[in-house]
Structure formats: structure tokens, C-alpha cells
Scaffold this motif. Structure first.
Motif, PDB file in Angstrom:
ATOM      1  N   THR A 140       0.840  -1.209   0.000  1.00  0.00           N
ATOM      2  CA  THR A 140       0.000   0.000   0.000  1.00  0.00           C
ATOM      3  C   THR A 140       0.870   1.253   0.000  1.00  0.00           C
ATOM      4  O   THR A 140       0.593   2.221  -0.723  1.00  0.00           O
ATOM      5  CB  THR A 140      -0.922   0.001   1.241  1.00  0.00           C
ATOM      6  N   GLN A 187       0.904   4.151  -3.023  1.00  0.00           N
ATOM      7  CA  GLN A 187       0.490   5.513  -2.682  1.00  0.00           C
ATOM      8  C   GLN A 187       1.660   6.496  -2.649  1.00  0.00           C
ATOM      9  O   GLN A 187       1.490   7.658  -2.284  1.00  0.00           O
ATOM     10  CB  GLN A 187      -0.220   5.517  -1.319  1.00  0.00           C
ATOM     11  N   SER A 188       2.850   6.031  -3.043  1.00  0.00           N
ATOM     12  CA  SER A 188       4.030   6.900  -2.958  1.00  0.00           C
ATOM     13  C   SER A 188       3.964   8.006  -4.006  1.00  0.00           C
ATOM     14  O   SER A 188       3.433   7.823  -5.107  1.00  0.00           O
ATOM     15  CB  SER A 188       5.312   6.079  -3.164  1.00  0.00           C
ATOM     16  N   ASP A 189       4.517   9.159  -3.644  1.00  0.00           N
ATOM     17  CA  ASP A 189       4.499  10.322  -4.544  1.00  0.00           C
ATOM     18  C   ASP A 189       5.199  10.017  -5.872  1.00  0.00           C
ATOM     19  O   ASP A 189       4.737  10.443  -6.935  1.00  0.00           O
ATOM     20  CB  ASP A 189       5.188  11.519  -3.873  1.00  0.00           C
ATOM     21  N   LEU A 201       2.993   7.752  -8.155  1.00  0.00           N
ATOM     22  CA  LEU A 201       1.839   8.520  -8.654  1.00  0.00           C
ATOM     23  C   LEU A 201       2.271   9.538  -9.711  1.00  0.00           C
ATOM     24  O   LEU A 201       1.568   9.755 -10.703  1.00  0.00           O
ATOM     25  CB  LEU A 201       1.130   9.224  -7.490  1.00  0.00           C
ATOM     26  N   GLN A 249      -2.737   2.505 -12.972  1.00  0.00           N
ATOM     27  CA  GLN A 249      -2.660   2.138 -11.554  1.00  0.00           C
ATOM     28  C   GLN A 249      -2.896   0.632 -11.387  1.00  0.00           C
ATOM     29  O   GLN A 249      -2.186  -0.038 -10.619  1.00  0.00           O
ATOM     30  CB  GLN A 249      -3.717   2.925 -10.764  1.00  0.00           C
ATOM     31  N   GLU A 276      -0.372  -2.226  -9.862  1.00  0.00           N
ATOM     32  CA  GLU A 276      -0.758  -3.197  -8.826  1.00  0.00           C
ATOM     33  C   GLU A 276      -0.412  -4.619  -9.257  1.00  0.00           C
ATOM     34  O   GLU A 276       0.067  -5.428  -8.447  1.00  0.00           O
ATOM     35  CB  GLU A 276      -2.261  -3.077  -8.534  1.00  0.00           C
TER      36      GLU A 276
END
Length: 681
Positions: free
Chosen positions: A58, A62-64, A67, A85, A89
Motif C-alpha cells: 500500500t 500511494q508513494s508520490d 503517482l 494504476q 498493482e
């Protein structure tokens, strides 16, 4: 309490080596089940908040940085971010480990049984373990083991579990995922799987790099990978790969962690499980695909004796100390940390230099067994055409001479002081009886093809080429052991060859020839870029210290007693000199205008076989594809061969015949073949 043995240099100027402990002794005397199920409470990185494998994933998603990359790819391709995305995953799901203590305990039990069957002892330096224990508590740790066997990463986790240290997360190739049950069990014991090459796949690189960096920064576990990238089939260290090292140094360079501890680990096998497999791979036999059924078929090795293993945990190297005075980290403040950026030339040089230093540290802490010295001597005998073999007494005398020379040169040698040399030699020969035979008091390589098919019928006759390749398996297997000592002698061997081939005895002339040879063979051995002068001075120091040469008023003069050592040193380099020389000859005489890099190795192997069968070549080990590829890489680097890019000719080799001829003359004409030591004693 496990037994201890101390191995020290005899050279008083050199540091004392650590004590070793045989971790198998306790396993032989206590319950393996109790060992596997014991309380396991490793000390972790200070301030660590434990997180599960799913929480780790997770954090990555969700890391900058990830993204940012997803948004960039979306803009460039017009693909929806949700779709990219989902792809990220899927990549992470394929890659991520699922470390579970229950699986670790299963491996602890199973490996105890296997190791006790295969090995006489597994010796670990206790002080190195204590240093590692301290390092794990203070900074994120990266373990960098040498890589000579499939056994390496299992062995590393087994040792850390034994000493109640945090188990590492290990970068493993995707090949192992094909092993179904075993692949999943490796994943549950800490392995994370990565593709061998990413090409230009920005998303894969972003997921992979973020996964490694978050594990490192959080102190989740020590991160373990092999600097060489793959197993060495020749037992020589390979040129380090920089991708993962760049990733683990990145958090320090960006100021996200105070420091990173890099721990080189040297794993030395007295007998390598894959010795014949590696030799066949080097001769062009495809590597068998990893599979569970293949593993089960390999069970017969459990009845063999593979001697001892020594594992030396080196001094942790601080990334901060490596970078001091070399890297200006303020450059990383110019752009936000989450925006990926290509390393500057200065950073690339720093990482490359650090990698070479770490691999050399691995080499220097390799514990060498007597067999590596015997292998070197027996190969020289075989190349000299000594068909009768060498008397055991003579081989023992030569081995003692070479033992003393190795120690003078700083080798980390495990030669029992309390055992007569004749006994040490006979035990080594017995352990490696698949490669040597002793008959009527003489020793020679076991080059006769196996007779008897087990069916009662005589085996089919072999063609000369098949017979040669059968011999080559033994020679290359033997060479893989000789190669383990090359790092001790390589700089002195380059100097010895330069002394013989330079136009005069002036130190500057000899340095020029040394630099040429060092440059020529820099794909073959671990020689740090830009360290020519240091290597030359180190070689001079060793040869002067061992009374091989004297340096007087900038003249390098060979002493009367130095000829024997020079003969040995130049003979060690001879197979490589002759191999490179013959690659040059092949490119000038046989290479067609349409020869591609892919066709090069099979074509040059055919050329070498022809010359070996007609007596034009004497070193069978030139058949190694590793040597052939390294020779081509050197010629490409020197500009003597060019690889065409683009169009129908992509990958075609364009040969500069004049330059290749010149290199062949320099290697062949000026470097005289020495009489092997065995022929001189």
C-alpha cells in the motif's frame, strides 16, 4: 558450543583475520525440529514500526514518485490513470515477497537436514555477525553476497536465522517463479522477483525502485542482492551491475536516511555443486530451466561430499563515508524528491567506483582452500603436455611453494597448520576425484571419457570433437577453482607479463605495457577504472617484497630467485592472452561481413575447436564462452570492432582489421609463453 578455528595471515604486516565458528556442529548434536521452532526474536532497526507485507505494498502504490510516473505515462499515452494504476498493482503483486515465519521455519528444518548431508562444515566469522547485528540497529542495511551457487541466498537466510538476526528480503530472478511450489515458498521466505531486464518500461522501473527504497527506508528488513547480477559460472568476480546499487543509495543521496550500511559477504565453497553444469554452459549447452521436477531429480547430489563452506561477513561500509568529499548532495535539492531524474555523470562515477570497491572487498575476504592452488598447478602441467601427470611428492612440494607465495601476496588461505602437507594434498585430491585421478603415485586431470554404459555393451565411439568437449568440461571445472585465486595474483601477473614484453627494463616502459594489458583485460578481472597507477605500485610492492624483482634508479630488474615466481605468474595469464589473441585472429581470418554478435560465440568456438584439434592452440579453457565474450567486449570498448545499430545490419560486427591485427601482434608477438612452474621444478 560450536568448535572454532582461527585462520590468520603469516605476514605480520597484515591484519589478523576473524575467528570462525562451524554452525553445523550444533545441528549435528541437537534436534533440528527444536531449532526450527525455537523462539525467534531478531533485533530490528531502531524506531521501526513493524508493518505487514500488504501494508508495504500500500505504501508503494500511494508513494508520490509512483503517482507522478503514472500521471506522466497517462499524459504521454492518453491511457486513463486508473488503468495504469491497475497495471502497477499487477506488477507489484507479481514482484512482492510475502515473508512468513512458518515458511522460514520449514526451510530452517529442511536446510539443516540438507546441509548436514552435503557439507562437512559451514564456518561463519563471529565478529562479522556481531558487526552486522550492530549495523542493523543503527542504519538501513544492504547485504551484498558473492554469487557462485544457487545455494547462496538460502545459505544467507539460514545463517541469519541461526544467529537470530533479521531475515533479509532478497532480489531474485523471475526464473524461480517457474518452479511453482518452490517459487512460492521462496517468496514466503523473503524473495521478491524481478525481471532480468526492464528495457524502457518506466512503470516497471518506478514500481520496482519504490518497492526497494520503501523497504530500505522503513528498515523493514535488510535488503539483499548480488552486485554481480547473476551467478559467476567461472568463479571469477563479474563486473558489477549498478541498477540496484543506484536504488539503495538514492535515499541517502536525497537525504531521506542518514546513512546506509553496505555489507560485502564472501561465500567460499570447497566444492561447488554446479561445477559440471557451469562448464557445460560455458561450452554452449543451454542452461536447464529451473523447475521443481529438476530440483527433485537433483536429489542424488545428497550422497556426495562437498567439503566445507566459509562465509565471511565483511566490515559494513558506510555510504556516507564513501560519498564524503566526492558527492555534493545539495544537487538533489534542486528538484522535488519524488520526480525521477537520471543520475549525473559524477553520481554514476561514484556508484561505479563504490561497486568495484565492494566487489574487491568480497574477493579479499574469500577463504581459499588448498585445492585452488592444486588446480592452478595441475592446469599448468596439463597445458605443458605432461601426459604422465605429476608425482604426488612433486605436486606437494609445488603446492607448499605456492602456499607460501600466496600468503606473501596477502591471500586469505585456509591451510591447516597442524596437518602434514602430504595429508592436506591427498584430502583435496580425494574430495575432487571427479576431476583428478591418482595412479601409480602420479596425479593428472581426469580427461579420459567415461567408459561403460551400464548396459553391458561398449559405449559408442566419440568423434574427436566430442572427445575434446568431454575433456573441456573437466578443464573448465578445474579452471573455475584456479580462478578463485586469480584476484591474489592478477596485478602481479600483469606486471610479470609486462616485464617480459616491454621494450626495456625502464619502469616507465614497463608501466606503459602494464597499462595496455590491464586495459585489455579489464572485462576479465575486477580492476577498478582509473586505478592503473595504484595497481602498478601494488604489483611492484608485492614483487619487491617477495624478492622477485629489484627496482633501482627506475630500472626493474629480475632477481636470480625471481624467475620461478615470474614463470608461474605469466603462466597464470597465458590462457587469457592466447584466447584474446586467437579471437583477434578469428576476426581477421574468418569473420564475414554479416557476422552478428549473436553468431560470434558459436563461430569462434568452431574456430577454436579446429585449432585445438590440429595443435595450433594448447589451452582448452579458451573454449569458455565467458572468455570469448569478454574478448569481444574489450575489442568493442577499444574501438577495434564496432557494433552497427539500426537498419537491416543492426547487431552486425564491423571489424577494423588493421587495429585488430595490431592488437593480436602486441598480445602474441611480444608476450612469450613461459614454461609452466611444474615443468621448471
Amino acid at each position: 558450543m560450536a568448535s572454532k578455528a582461527v585462520y590468520t595471515h603469516r605476514e605480520p604486516m597484515l591484519k589478523k583475520r576473524d575467528d570462525f565458528e562451524d554452525i553445523l556442529e550444533e545441528r549435528r548434536n541437537t534436534s533440528d525440529l527444536r531449532y526450527a521452532l525455537r523462539c525467534y526474536t531478531p533485533t530490528l532497526y531502531k524506531g521501526l514500526t513493524p508493518c505487514t507485507a500488504s501494508e508495504l505494498k500500500t505504501m508503494v502504490l500511494q508513494s508520490d514518485q509512483l503517482l507522478y510516473v503514472i500521471n506522466q505515462i497517462s499524459k504521454q499515452t492518453g491511457t486513463a490513470t486508473d488503468e495504469i494504476q491497475s497495471e502497477a498493482e499487477a506488477i507489484l503483486e507479481e514482484m512482492a515477497h510475502r515473508l512468513q515465519l512458518s515458511t522460514v521455519r520449514f526451510f530452517a528444518f529442511t536446510l539443516s537436514k540438507i546441509f548436514k548431508s552435503l557439507f562437512r562444515s559451514i564456518c561463519v566469522n563471529e565478529e562479522g555477525i556481531q558487526r552486522l547485528q550492530q549495523a542493523i540497529q543503527e542504519h538501513p542495511v544492504v547485504l551484498l553476497p558473492s554469487h557462485r551457487s544457487y545455494m547462496d541466498f538460502l545459505l544467507m537466510s539460514y545463517i541469519l536465522y541461526t544467529y537470530d538476526l533479521a531475515l533479509p528480503v532478497i532480489a531474485a530472478g523471475m526464473d524461480f517463479m517457474g518452479m511453482k511450489i518452490i517459487g512460492e515458498m521462496l517468496r514466503m521466505s523473503g524473495a521478491f522477483f524481478i525481471r532480468r531486464s526492464f528495457g524502457g518500461d518506466k512503470l516497471y522501473w518506478a514500481v520496482f525502485s519504490e518497492y526497494v527504497k520503501i523497504m530500505l527506508k522503513s528498515g523493514f528488513a535488510p535488503v539483499e542482492f548480488f552486485l554481480e547480477g547473476t551467478r559467476s559460472r567461472t568463479a571469477k568476480s563479474l563486473t558489477p551491475k549498478l541498477g540496484l546499487l543506484n536504488i539503495v543509495l538514492d535515499p541517502f543521496l536525497k537525504g531521506e536516511v542518514f546513512d546506509v550500511s553496505l555489507v560485502p559477504v564472501s561465500i567460499s565453497y570447497e566444492r561447488i555443486l554446479e561445477e559440471a553444469l557451469y562448464a557445460r554452459e560455458l561450452l554452449g549447452v543451454p542452461k536447464p530451466k529451473e523447475s521443481t521436477s529438476g530440483l527433485l531429480k537433483a536429489r542424488k547430489i545428497l550422497s556426495e561430499n562437498y567439503g566445507s563452506i566459509h562465509v565471511y561477513f565483511g566490515q559494513p561500509v558506510s555510504a556516507r563515508s564513501l560519498a564524503e568529499g566526492r558527492v555534493d548532495r545539495s544537487q538533489f535539492n534542486l528538484t522535488p524528491r519524488h520526480i525521477p531524474r537520471k543520475p549525473s555523470e559524477g553520481i554514476q562515477d561514484f556508484v561505479n567506483d563504490s561497486a568495484f570497491r565492494l566487489v574487491r572487498s568480497q574477493e579479499e575476504n574469500m577463504v581459499l582452500k588448498p585445492w585452488v592452488l592444486l588446480a592452478a598447478l595441475l592446469l599448468q602441467n596439463q597445458a605443458a603436455g605432461n601426459k604422465l601427470g605429476v608425482l604426488v611428492e612433486d605436486l606437494t612440494e609445488q603446492a607448499v611453494w605456492l602456499r607460501d607465495l600466496s600468503l606473501q601476496f596477502g591471500a586469505f588461505l585456509h591451510w591447516p597448520d597442524d596437518v602434514p602437507p602430504s595429508r592436506v594434498v591427498s584430502c583435496s585430491l580425494s574430495l575432487h576425484r571427479s576431476l583428478v585421478r591418482v595412479s601409480e603415485g602420479r596425479v593428472q586431470l581426469n580427461l579420459e571419457p567415461e567408459t561403460g554404459s551400464g548396459s553391458g555393451f561398449p559405449p559408442p565411439a566419440m568423434t574427436p570433437e566430442e572427445e575434446l568437449l568431454s575433456k573441456a568440461v573437466v578443464v573448465l571445472s578445474c579452471a573455475s577453482y584456479r580462478n578463485q585465486v586469480l584476484h591474489v595474483f592478477i596485478r602481479a601477473a600483469l606486471l610479470a607479463s609486462a616485464v617480459h614484453s616491454a621494450a626495456g627494463s625502464r619502469k616507465q616502459e614497463i608501466f606503459n605495457t602494464f597499462s595496455f594489458l590491464r586495459n585489455m583485460f579489464s572485462n576479465e578481472f575486477i580492476l577498478r577504472p582509473g586505478a592503473e597507477v595504484q595497481d602498478f605500485e601494488e604489483a611492484c610492492y608485492l614483487l619487491v617484497k617477495s624478492a622477485v624483482v629489484q627496482i633501482h634508479q627506475q630500472e626493474v630488474l629480475v632477481t636470480e630467485r625471481g624467475h620461478q615466481t615470474l614463470a608461474f605468474l605469466t603462466s597464470i595469464l597465458d590462457p587469457f592472452v592466447q584466447g584474446y589473441q586467437m579471437v583477434c585472429r578469428f576476426l581477421c581470418e574468418e569473420a564475414t561481413e554479416s557476422l552478428t554478435e549473436k553468431q560470434f560465440v558459436p563461430a569462434v568456438r568452431k574456430f577454436f575447436i579446429k585449432h585445438l584439434l590440429t595443435g595450433g592452440l594448447k589451452y582448452v579453457e579458451v573454449l569458455s564462452s565467458d572468455l570469448q565474450k569478454n574478448a569481444l567486449a574489450a575489442l568493442l570498448r577499444l574501438g577495434a570492432v564496432e557494433k552497427l545499430r539500426g537498419g537491416a545490419d543492426q547487431g552486425t560486427l564491423k571489424v577494423n582489421t588493421v587495429m585488430v591485427n595490431s592488437l593480436e601482434d602486441t598480445l602474441g608477438g611480444k608476450l612469450p609463453t613461459q614454461k609452466p612452474l611444474a615443468a621448471r621444478l
